[in-house]
Design an enzyme around this catalytic site. Structure first.
Site, PDB file in Angstrom:
ATOM      1  N   GLU A  27       1.614   2.204  11.228  1.00 48.54           N
ATOM      2  CA  GLU A  27       0.858   2.626  10.054  1.00 48.54           C
ATOM      3  C   GLU A  27      -0.629   2.799  10.370  1.00 48.54           C
ATOM      4  O   GLU A  27      -1.250   3.785   9.972  1.00 48.54           O
ATOM      5  CB  GLU A  27       1.020   1.592   8.938  1.00 48.54           C
ATOM      6  CG  GLU A  27       2.410   1.515   8.349  1.00 48.54           C
ATOM      7  CD  GLU A  27       2.615   0.286   7.484  1.00 48.54           C
ATOM      8  OE1 GLU A  27       3.656   0.217   6.814  1.00 48.54           O
ATOM      9  OE2 GLU A  27       1.743  -0.612   7.473  1.00 48.54           O
TER      10      GLU A  27
ATOM     11  N   HIS B  65      10.593  -5.798   4.669  1.00 47.17           N
ATOM     12  CA  HIS B  65       9.475  -5.856   5.608  1.00 47.17           C
ATOM     13  C   HIS B  65       9.251  -7.333   5.917  1.00 47.17           C
ATOM     14  O   HIS B  65       9.241  -8.165   5.010  1.00 47.17           O
ATOM     15  CB  HIS B  65       8.231  -5.236   4.970  1.00 47.17           C
ATOM     16  CG  HIS B  65       7.034  -5.159   5.871  1.00 47.17           C
ATOM     17  ND1 HIS B  65       7.126  -5.068   7.252  1.00 47.17           N
ATOM     18  CD2 HIS B  65       5.701  -5.160   5.593  1.00 47.17           C
ATOM     19  CE1 HIS B  65       5.906  -5.011   7.761  1.00 47.17           C
ATOM     20  NE2 HIS B  65       5.023  -5.072   6.786  1.00 47.17           N
TER      21      HIS B  65
END
Length: 328
Positions: free
Chosen positions: A194, A107
């Protein structure tokens, strides 16, 4: 758009190199074991004596302290939570980096927002599975894989991209396909997905649907089935066949009702809020909020976790999942 598959990638860039995976959580376990099973030289950097340390040893992995793993490795793959990566990097890894090393992520958060600043004489790469660690491992063992992303932020050695792709192949991602991206693009789209859709948006939609039915006098158990339990069936259809395939697999009544009413739920105002959320991510506002939250000991997150656990839908869902054999 370029997607890399098995035939496009070999493991030559990792021959005679050691990959140190830092962390043995969901992704750490899956990626390290997949790479080891693919014939790569993998060690783990963990907190000595912790639960993960013992688990990894029992799984047959070579386990070292974070410092020793960083010292030994040519490639350091950071798979610990975002909020502790910078401290671990600064305290236990930075002083062990050598010229030509690669520091890798799944990430782009800490690199993109500048919380980790490696020197100019190392590679900075990313290989990011687009799915949870359990699925990364499960599909690998089944002879397939899940899709992934690859990115290079800094190419000191001249072959950073080949190194990252080889790691992706070792994880099994080239079996499904690896898409090239950038640290910026991956970080901002991941955070947005998200917050606005996958975790934040969906749970709020489910909660409001459940509460609407219960407040109207319907049985909570029925409300749970209609607004939460059956969601998996719809998502599975979309995952496998897209929107059109989903609509063709539900009743005509559901199709007509869904298509004619959905814009009353997700309104132009909702989309405007989504754009605001994306702007906050792009400007680094969310990253600053999250940094301050962690510096304060996560009081807001801890309180929100308590409130979430007290929701009626959680109580009803726990009972029904046990009755259906979905939860022990």
């Amino acid at each position: 758009m370029k997607i890399y598959y098995e035939k496009d990638v070999n493991l030559d860039a990792l021959r005679d190199k050691t990959v140190a995976v830092i962390g043995y959580g969901s992704q750490g376990l899956a990626q390290s074991r997949n790479m080891a099973d693919s014939g790569l030289n993998v060690v783990l950097g963990l907190r000595e004596g912790g639960n993960s340390w013992n688990m990894a040893k029992n799984d047959g992995m070579e386990v070292l302290t974070v410092e020793d793993a960083a010292e030994k490795a040519d490639i350091i793959h950071m798979l610990i939570p975002d909020e502790i990566q910078a401290k671990v990097y600064n305290d236990q890894i930075k002083n062990h980096l050598e010229e030509g090393n690669t520091i890798s992520f799944s990430h782009g958060y800490n690199i993109h927002f500048g919380y980790i600043k490696p020197p100019k004489n190392v590679n900075i790469t990313m290989i990011a599975p687009k799915g949870p660690g359990a699925m990364v491992r499960k599909t690998y063992l089944e002879g397939f894989g899940i899709p992934g992303l690859v990115a290079v932020e800094q190419d000191f050695s001249g072959n950073a991209f080949e190194i990252a792709l080889a790691m992706g192949k070792g994880c099994g991602l080239t079996r499904a396909g690896i898409l090239e991206t950038t640290f910026k693009e991956e970080t901002e789209t991941d955070l947005f997905g998200e917050q606005a859709v996958l975790c934040g948006g969906v749970t709020e939609l489910i909660k409001n649907g459940f509460e609407t039915l219960v407040e109207a006098g319907y049985q909570p158990e029925l409300a749970y089935f209609e607004t939460c339990h059956e969601l998996k069936l719809i998502i599975d259809l979309i995952y496998e066949k897209g929107f059109a395939g989903m609509w063709s697999n539900v009743s005509n009544t559901a199709e007509f009702g869904g298509l004619t009413k959905r814009e009353r739920i997700i309104t132009p105002e909702t989309k405007m809020e989504m754009k605001k959320i994306l702007n906050e991510i792009q400007r680094g506002k969310f990253a600053k909020e999250w940094a301050l939250e962690n510096q304060a000991g996560s009081p807001m997150l801890n309180r929100l976790r308590i409130l979430e656990g007290e929701l009626q839908i959680e109580e009803v869902g726990t009972k029904l999942r046990k009755l259906c054999g979905l939860q022990k």
